[in-house]
Each structure stands twice: as structure tokens, then as C-alpha cells.
Design an enzyme around this catalytic site. Structure first.
Site, PDB file in Angstrom:
ATOM      1  N   GLY A 140       0.828  -1.408  -0.168  1.00 49.30           N
ATOM      2  CA  GLY A 140      -0.305  -0.008  -0.053  1.00 49.30           C
ATOM      3  C   GLY A 140       0.610   1.088  -0.162  1.00 49.30           C
ATOM      4  O   GLY A 140       0.393   2.534   0.752  1.00 49.30           O
ATOM      5  N   ALA A 141       1.798   0.664  -0.894  1.00 50.78           N
ATOM      6  CA  ALA A 141       2.724   2.147  -0.169  1.00 50.78           C
ATOM      7  C   ALA A 141       2.639   3.659  -1.276  1.00 50.78           C
ATOM      8  O   ALA A 141       3.102   4.400  -0.868  1.00 50.78           O
ATOM      9  CB  ALA A 141       4.688   1.939  -1.613  1.00 50.78           C
ATOM     10  N   ALA A 142       1.490   3.564  -1.786  1.00 48.92           N
ATOM     11  CA  ALA A 142       1.590   4.582  -2.577  1.00 48.92           C
ATOM     12  C   ALA A 142      -0.072   5.828  -2.328  1.00 48.92           C
ATOM     13  O   ALA A 142      -0.549   6.135  -2.258  1.00 48.92           O
ATOM     14  CB  ALA A 142       0.901   4.410  -3.973  1.00 48.92           C
TER      15      ALA A 142
ATOM     16  N   ARG B  70     -19.379  -7.194   7.290  1.00 46.02           N
ATOM     17  CA  ARG B  70     -18.330  -7.941   8.167  1.00 46.02           C
ATOM     18  C   ARG B  70     -17.474  -8.909   7.137  1.00 46.02           C
ATOM     19  O   ARG B  70     -15.894  -9.235   7.164  1.00 46.02           O
ATOM     20  CB  ARG B  70     -18.431  -8.910   9.284  1.00 46.02           C
TER      21      ARG B  70
ATOM     22  N   HIS C 218      -7.320  -4.369  17.255  1.00 50.95           N
ATOM     23  CA  HIS C 218      -7.167  -2.639  17.202  1.00 50.95           C
ATOM     24  C   HIS C 218      -8.709  -2.481  16.721  1.00 50.95           C
ATOM     25  O   HIS C 218      -8.909  -2.416  15.246  1.00 50.95           O
ATOM     26  CB  HIS C 218      -6.064  -2.499  16.014  1.00 50.95           C
TER      27      HIS C 218
ATOM     28  N   ASN D 264      -6.580  -2.306   8.192  1.00 48.24           N
ATOM     29  CA  ASN D 264      -7.345  -3.261   8.601  1.00 48.24           C
ATOM     30  C   ASN D 264      -8.183  -4.250   8.592  1.00 48.24           C
ATOM     31  O   ASN D 264      -8.631  -3.876   6.813  1.00 48.24           O
ATOM     32  CB  ASN D 264      -8.313  -2.529   9.084  1.00 48.24           C
TER      33      ASN D 264
ATOM     34  N   VAL E 292      -0.768  -3.283   9.639  1.00 51.76           N
ATOM     35  CA  VAL E 292      -1.312  -1.996  10.318  1.00 51.76           C
ATOM     36  C   VAL E 292      -2.842  -1.965   9.446  1.00 51.76           C
ATOM     37  O   VAL E 292      -4.032  -1.769   9.801  1.00 51.76           O
ATOM     38  CB  VAL E 292      -0.881  -1.076   9.417  1.00 51.76           C
TER      39      VAL E 292
ATOM     40  N   ASP F 138      -2.476   3.140  19.069  1.00 56.09           N
ATOM     41  CA  ASP F 138      -3.500   3.003  20.412  1.00 56.09           C
ATOM     42  C   ASP F 138      -3.129   3.554  21.757  1.00 56.09           C
ATOM     43  O   ASP F 138      -3.468   3.892  22.672  1.00 56.09           O
ATOM     44  CB  ASP F 138      -4.757   1.868  20.302  1.00 56.09           C
TER      45      ASP F 138
HETATM   46  P1  NAX Z   1      -5.312   4.856   1.360  1.00 52.77           P
HETATM   47  O1  NAX Z   1      -6.153   3.717   0.753  1.00 52.77           O
HETATM   48  O2  NAX Z   1      -4.669   5.698   1.662  1.00 52.77           O
HETATM   49  O3  NAX Z   1      -3.615   3.334   1.042  1.00 52.77           O
HETATM   50  C1  NAX Z   1      -4.051   2.045   0.771  1.00 52.77           C
HETATM   51  C2  NAX Z   1      -3.508   1.920   0.412  1.00 52.77           C
HETATM   52  O4  NAX Z   1      -3.327   0.750  -0.088  1.00 52.77           O
HETATM   53  C3  NAX Z   1      -4.150   2.171  -1.627  1.00 52.77           C
HETATM   54  O5  NAX Z   1      -2.794   3.026  -2.252  1.00 52.77           O
HETATM   55  C4  NAX Z   1      -4.130   0.727  -1.769  1.00 52.77           C
HETATM   56  O6  NAX Z   1      -3.780   1.055  -4.126  1.00 52.77           O
HETATM   57  C5  NAX Z   1      -3.618  -0.100  -1.707  1.00 52.77           C
HETATM   58  N1  NAX Z   1      -3.508  -1.649  -1.550  1.00 52.77           N
HETATM   59  C6  NAX Z   1      -5.075  -1.922  -1.901  1.00 52.77           C
HETATM   60  N2  NAX Z   1      -4.617  -3.316  -2.243  1.00 52.77           N
HETATM   61  C7  NAX Z   1      -3.663  -3.519  -1.830  1.00 52.77           C
HETATM   62  C8  NAX Z   1      -2.918  -4.773  -1.907  1.00 52.77           C
HETATM   63  N3  NAX Z   1      -3.563  -6.132  -2.562  1.00 52.77           N
HETATM   64  N4  NAX Z   1      -1.297  -4.260  -2.117  1.00 52.77           N
HETATM   65  C9  NAX Z   1      -0.956  -3.691  -2.184  1.00 52.77           C
HETATM   66  N5  NAX Z   1      -1.382  -2.561  -2.077  1.00 52.77           N
HETATM   67  C10 NAX Z   1      -3.709  -2.190  -2.176  1.00 52.77           C
HETATM   68  O7  NAX Z   1      -4.712   4.270   2.960  1.00 52.77           O
HETATM   69  P2  NAX Z   1      -4.577   4.454   4.244  1.00 52.77           P
HETATM   70  O8  NAX Z   1      -5.135   5.250   5.360  1.00 52.77           O
HETATM   71  O9  NAX Z   1      -3.182   4.514   4.293  1.00 52.77           O
HETATM   72  O10 NAX Z   1      -4.589   3.259   5.508  1.00 52.77           O
HETATM   73  C11 NAX Z   1      -4.318   1.531   5.230  1.00 52.77           C
HETATM   74  C12 NAX Z   1      -4.606   0.387   6.067  1.00 52.77           C
HETATM   75  O11 NAX Z   1      -4.246   1.369   6.886  1.00 52.77           O
HETATM   76  C13 NAX Z   1      -6.209   0.831   5.704  1.00 52.77           C
HETATM   77  O12 NAX Z   1      -6.537  -0.200   6.006  1.00 52.77           O
HETATM   78  C14 NAX Z   1      -6.375   1.224   7.521  1.00 52.77           C
HETATM   79  O13 NAX Z   1      -8.088   1.263   7.706  1.00 52.77           O
HETATM   80  C15 NAX Z   1      -5.365   0.810   7.831  1.00 52.77           C
HETATM   81  N6  NAX Z   1      -5.243   1.792   9.812  1.00 52.77           N
HETATM   82  C16 NAX Z   1      -4.943   1.308  10.208  1.00 52.77           C
HETATM   83  C17 NAX Z   1      -4.679   1.527  11.931  1.00 52.77           C
HETATM   84  C18 NAX Z   1      -3.602   1.100  13.015  1.00 52.77           C
HETATM   85  O14 NAX Z   1      -4.223   0.868  13.943  1.00 52.77           O
HETATM   86  N7  NAX Z   1      -4.178  -0.534  13.125  1.00 52.77           N
HETATM   87  C19 NAX Z   1      -4.292   2.678  12.035  1.00 52.77           C
HETATM   88  C20 NAX Z   1      -4.859   4.037  10.352  1.00 52.77           C
HETATM   89  C21 NAX Z   1      -5.639   2.941   9.557  1.00 52.77           C
HETATM   90  O15 NAX Z   1      -7.280   3.329   9.778  1.00 52.77           O
END
Ligand code: NAX
Length: 327
Positions: free
Chosen positions: A11-13, A98, A187, A131, A129, A159
Site C-alpha cells: 500500500g506504498a502509494a 463484515r 485494534h 484493517n 497495519v 492506540d
Molecule cells: P489508503 O487507501 O490511502 O492506501 C492504501 C493503499 O493500499 C492504496 O494505495 C491501495 O492501492 C493499496 N492496496 C490495496 N490493496 C493492495 C494490495 N493487495 N497490495 C498492495 N497494495 C494494496 O489507506 P491508508 O490511509 O494508507 O490506510 C491503510 C490501512 O491502514 C487501512 O486499512 C486503514 O484502515 C489502516 N489503518 C490502521 C491503523 C492501525 O492502527 N492498525 C490506523 C490507521 C489506519 O486506519
């Protein structure tokens, strides 16, 4: 100069990726003497955006950045990696069941677990990370049978940090004076931020605040902080999530401070009565690159009920993905 280590970020972008990569490359995660090679994984449609991120990383001329691999193939992304931060996922959207959510994430984390199993270094440290982080970690772990299950962790450090910050604000102190806060469980909004063992400048935390504040303000505010940030910012936590991911990995590698612990979601082996196998937020100490659950804490009825509630949610999530766990 140390040999470079390979760090995969999925999800690097995305927005967390954008806040995370530059700090890893600057040495915030593994130290200012540890060169890194970044392995960036994205889905195919996001590759052009990822190229932009790669250009910016290069434009920083980071002394510690010794290479970048940018790909949409998990087998390439996880080749020989020492660390993997699995950020990309599909969080729950409005109206999504869900079951649908778990299914979509199974489609991401089962193949990524297999690719880690086939290609990562045997000592790889994995942090999920994306969710629902705990259950996504479970899916990845179950699909990587040749790796030690302990390689797989999920993030509850954001958290934990939120709890530190809130307690410091309430007591008019600084987070650095706080010790032994725990965030138990998932989480999610069932997580249990526990202050029963915490201290503030050497004094028991719960002696400094009243029980009503603890129950009616502190616990729900920590549990709901993610939603409050979405409401305020119109987007979910990104820089703070990236910072917590850095903290999680750095502590795992470099260890906890004497007399303190951190919260990490790690595979349960039954400690504190939690169903074995669940990826559960526990108080842990870290030393020599290994984490150990803090044992023997007294758990009163108040805490026991909350720990049970978050464990129940994780057991239900696990039941929903049983078919993805290969058993
Ligand atoms: P974004 O939607 O900005 O970025 C996610 C990226 O992942 C996108 O660029 C997408 O193209 C990419 N992606 C999707 N499927 C993929 C795959 N199969 N392989 C590689 N890349 C893939 O989300 P962002 O704000 O960066 O959040 C990322 C994740 O972190 C979400 O699931 C979010 O819910 C979760 N979080 C977790 C937190 C925690 O404390 N554990 C807190 C922050 C955040 O809510």
C-alpha cells in the site's frame, strides 16, 4: 557501515505509505547507521502514483537509502525481505458486511502470506497495519506455515500512543513520564486501554484520575479516536499511524526501556486466558529482537470483562475467516 536490510511496505502509494516511507529511509525505524532497501508493493492501477513516490524518495538523496524495488507482484516485493509492513488493505466501507470485508481481505492477505512464506528471510518481522489488522495478520500467518508464527504481529501501538497522550494531558505531565500502559485485544472499538498497572512520574496512574474519567472519558476516547480523526480531517489517521508503525518496529528490534513495556498484537499462546492463536494486543517487553508477554499481572473484574469482550470479537472474526486459514 552495516549491510543494508530489505524493508517491504505494501500500500506504498497510500496515505500511510506516504508518511511512512520517508521516515524509514531517514533511519527513524532501524537507526541512523542502518542502510535500507525499500520494496514497495501496490496494486497495478496505483503503479503510476507509486512511481511518483519513488521519484520523491530519490529526490531526498537519503544517505541510508540504498535501493528501491517498486512492483505489483508480491513475490518480487517480499524477496529476501527482513521486515514487512503490510499497510495496503480494504478497510470497512459504509454498508459493507463484515463477511464481505473479511473475504476481500482474505484475497489480499492469504496470497501475501504465501509470498512471504516462499520468499522472505526466515527471521522476517511482519507488522500488519491494514484493517482489520489483527485478523489480517492471522490470515497472513496461517498462509505462511514455514515461518515461525511469532514473525507475525499487528499494530495496536497507535492506540497505545493515544492512551499515553491522553493520560499526559489529563495529568498535566509529559508522555515520557508514563510507564506500563497496556492496550489489550483488537485494534477496534472493543480494545481495552488499561491503566491499572500504569504510573505517571512514578505514581500510580489511577490514583491521579477519578474512576469516572477513566471509564467514561479515557476508555471511550481512546477507543473512538480513529473515528474522531476521520470526522475532523475527512480522512483517517495517516502520519500518526505511520509513526506508530515506526515505533512498533523500532521497539521490536531495539528493545523496550528498563521498567516499561509496550502494547503489541501478537499470537496468543493462552496467556491471560486468551484463546491460543488469536493475534491479541498484550503488554510486552522486547529484547534482542524478540518480544515476551509480561506475565503475572493482577487482572480485576473490571479489566477481565473488557478483555473478554475484545477477545470475543476476535474469536468471531477468526470464525469468519476459518476457510482462509488452511486448516
Ligand atoms: P489508503 O487507501 O490511502 O492506501 C492504501 C493503499 O493500499 C492504496 O494505495 C491501495 O492501492 C493499496 N492496496 C490495496 N490493496 C493492495 C494490495 N493487495 N497490495 C498492495 N497494495 C494494496 O489507506 P491508508 O490511509 O494508507 O490506510 C491503510 C490501512 O491502514 C487501512 O486499512 C486503514 O484502515 C489502516 N489503518 C490502521 C491503523 C492501525 O492502527 N492498525 C490506523 C490507521 C489506519 O486506519
Amino acid at each position: 557501515m552495516k549491510t543494508p536490510v530489505r524493508v517491504a511496505v505494501t500500500g506504498a502509494a497510500g496515505q500511510i505509505g506516504y508518511a511512512l516511507l520517508f521516515r524509514i529511509a531517514a533511519g527513524d525505524m532501524l537507526g541512523k547507521d542502518q542502510p535500507v532497501i525499500l520494496h514497495l508493493l501496490e496494486i497495478t492501477p496505483a503503479l503510476p502514483a507509486l512511481q511518483g513516490v519513488v521519484m520523491e524518495l530519490n529526490d531526498c538523496a537519503f544517505p541510508l537509502l540504498h535501493g528501491i524495488v517498486a512492483t505489483d507482484d508480491a513475490n518480487v516485493a517480499f524477496k529476501d525481505v527482513d521486515f514487512a509492513l503490510l499497510v495496503g488493505s480494504r478497510p470497512r466501507g459504509p454498508g459493507m458486511e463484515r463477511k464481505d470485508l473479511l473475504e476481500i481481505n482474505g484475497g489480499i492477505f492469504a496470497p501475501q502470506g504465501k509470498a512471504l512464506n516462499a520468499h522472505a528471510k526466515r527471521h522476517v518481522k511482519v507488522l500488519v497495519v491494514g484493517n482489520p489488522a489483527n485478523t489480517n495478520a492471522l490470515i497472513a500467518q496461517a498462509n505462511a506455515p514455514d515461518l515461525d508464527p511469532k514473525c507475525f504481529t499487528a499494530m495496536v501501538r497507535l492506540d497505545h500512543n493515544r492512551a499515553l497522550s491522553l493520560l499526559a494531558e489529563k495529568t498535566g505531565t509529559h508522555t515520557t513520564g508514563i510507564r506500563k500502559v497496556t492496550v489489550w485485544g483488537n485494534h477496534s472499538s472493543t480494545q481495552y486501554p488499561d491503566l491499572h498497572h500504569a504510573s505517571v512520574d512514578g505514581k500510580p496512574a489511577l490514583a491521579l484520575v477519578d474512576q469516572a474519567w477513566y471509564e467514561k472519558d479515557f476508555i471511550p476516547v481512546v477507543q473512538q479516536r480513529g473515528a474522531a480523526i476521520i470526522k475532523a480531517r475527512g480522512a483517517s489517521s495517516a502520519a500518526s499511524a505511520a509513526s506508530a508503525a515506526i515505533d512498533h518496529m523500532r521497539t521490536w528490534v531495539m528493545g523496550t526501556a528498563e521498567g516499561d513495556w509496550v502494547s503489541m498484537s501478537i499470537p496468543s499462546e493462552g496467556s491471560y486466558g486468551i484463546a491460543p492463536g488469536l493475534i491479541f494486543g498484550y503488554p510486552v517487553t522486547c529484547k534482542d529482537g524478540k518480544y515476551t508477554i509480561v506475565q503475572g499481572l493482577a487482572i480485576n473484574e473490571f479489566s477481565r470483562a473488557r478483555i473478554a469482550a475484545t477477545e470475543k470479537e476476535l474469536r468471531e472474526e477468526r470464525a469468519g475467516v476459518e476457510h482462509l486459514l488452511g486448516r
